[in-house]
Design an enzyme around this catalytic site. Sequence first.
Site, PDB file in Angstrom:
ATOM      1  N   HIS A  84      34.520  47.619  31.959  1.00 18.51           N
ATOM      2  CA  HIS A  84      34.713  46.489  32.868  1.00 18.51           C
ATOM      3  C   HIS A  84      34.515  46.920  34.327  1.00 18.51           C
ATOM      4  CE1 HIS A  84      37.568  44.105  35.422  1.00 18.51           C
ATOM      5  NE2 HIS A  84      36.848  43.132  34.917  1.00 18.51           N
TER       6      HIS A  84
ATOM      7  N   GLU B 224      30.909  47.281  35.077  1.00 20.81           N
ATOM      8  CA  GLU B 224      30.317  45.953  35.249  1.00 20.81           C
ATOM      9  C   GLU B 224      30.448  45.495  36.702  1.00 20.81           C
ATOM     10  OE1 GLU B 224      31.867  41.608  35.093  1.00 20.81           O
ATOM     11  OE2 GLU B 224      32.469  42.714  33.284  1.00 20.81           O
ATOM     12  N   HIS B 225      31.590  45.747  37.306  1.00 21.95           N
ATOM     13  CA  HIS B 225      31.785  45.400  38.715  1.00 21.95           C
ATOM     14  C   HIS B 225      30.870  46.232  39.627  1.00 21.95           C
ATOM     15  CE1 HIS B 225      35.800  43.089  39.016  1.00 21.95           C
ATOM     16  NE2 HIS B 225      35.427  43.058  37.746  1.00 21.95           N
TER      17      HIS B 225
ATOM     18  N   GLU C  65      43.059  42.112  39.999  1.00 19.48           N
ATOM     19  CA  GLU C  65      42.648  41.294  38.848  1.00 19.48           C
ATOM     20  C   GLU C  65      43.608  41.477  37.684  1.00 19.48           C
ATOM     21  OE1 GLU C  65      38.797  40.723  35.825  1.00 19.48           O
ATOM     22  OE2 GLU C  65      38.684  42.134  37.499  1.00 19.48           O
TER      23      GLU C  65
END
Length: 426
Positions: free
Chosen positions: A47, A50-51, A128
């Site tokens: 994840h 991905e950022h 997040e």
Amino acid sequence: MDYKLTTLKNGLRVITVNLPNLESAAVTLWVGVGSRFEEDKVAGVSHFLEHMVFKGSKKFPTARAVSLAVDSIGAENNAGTSHELTDFYIKSQAYQIERSFEILTDIVLNPLLKLPDIKREKGVILEEISMHKDNPMERIGDIFVNLTFAGNSLGRDVTGSMDSVRGITKADFENYRKKHYHAKNLVLTVSGNIDENKILHLADDYFGELESGTKEEAKTFTQDGGGPKVKLEYKDTEQAHLILGFYGYNRTHKDRFAEGLLSVILGKGMSSRLFTEIREKRGLAYAVGSSISRFVDTGVFGTYAGINPKNITKVIKVILNQSYGIASGKYPIREKELRKAKEFVKGRTALSLEDTTEVNEFFGQRALFLPEIDTPEEFFKKVDGVRLEDLERVAKDIFVPEKLNLAVIGPYKDENKFHKLISTQI
């Protein structure tokens, strides 16, 4: 809807779907890796990576440069990470397809991973994670997965933990990319108003030199069969949230079509059994519905409900009574219900395929996980082939106490109360 599958010399699979009546085209790159492939110490790296691809690449060295490149052609782009895959896409006017290729491939294949960007993005991801934990409607899914797949990497949060994210380094990103981001673990899907020959030339130009590599396998999950399990997270809220689910089928199981229709009958749409029984007849919940999550080796048939805390016992009883009632024949499924469920699935699928990013998802995930890629028309035929006796067999197989798990967020502290509740409904 026809497609063309081409495999480049290095093993990259390219799927093209020509839709000449559209003005747009979408390019999606699928990577066969997600959170369940991670080591504990770098949990969340899929994840996080991905950022990071949007923070700068060789041709577009800053986050602003990436954004300007996308905005300058009026395109939209995004990405997503799940337990078993990561995807990146860009959607633009069809005549901008070559520029879309240039942008997407450079940010995914050539991210700079600059230390200041890594440090800054850690703060974003930690926020997040905190935001996710403060939203019970989203958090309940994590708790359910933690319970259902405890002891396996599949049971971890996709975003990782605060500690694991803080510890991720540039070297971790580089090692992870080297291990997973190679041709045989990628699928490229392109759909819209496209010239298929041109797409193949672009694919070869941008991906032809990529190393072939081999696909890593995740640690297999084995069900423990220990009977009903409960996980409770106390939160002083005005609304309680629950997911009650049974272990279901994996991505390739022969009865997955029947399982999907069973989910529709039980809890999809405003005419489903659970919506009717829980909301319309009893007024016990605003939101209630069933869904299926599938993985390469297992799956879950789950039902979510957001309810007044005082009504949770009644709602759990209704869900179990309806589920076990179908399995026992007390509440048999009728032919009319099955026909409606089939049309529901086909209709929702057809509507989704009006969007090129959804077309890419339809074919891309099949290429990643299924032994054969079926077209929408072939998928519809398989759905239409399901019979009442198939649903009855699947219900008897899935809706059993040994496969039951319950996750709850709300103002409750007595986990034993819930365990007793779901055990006495057997």
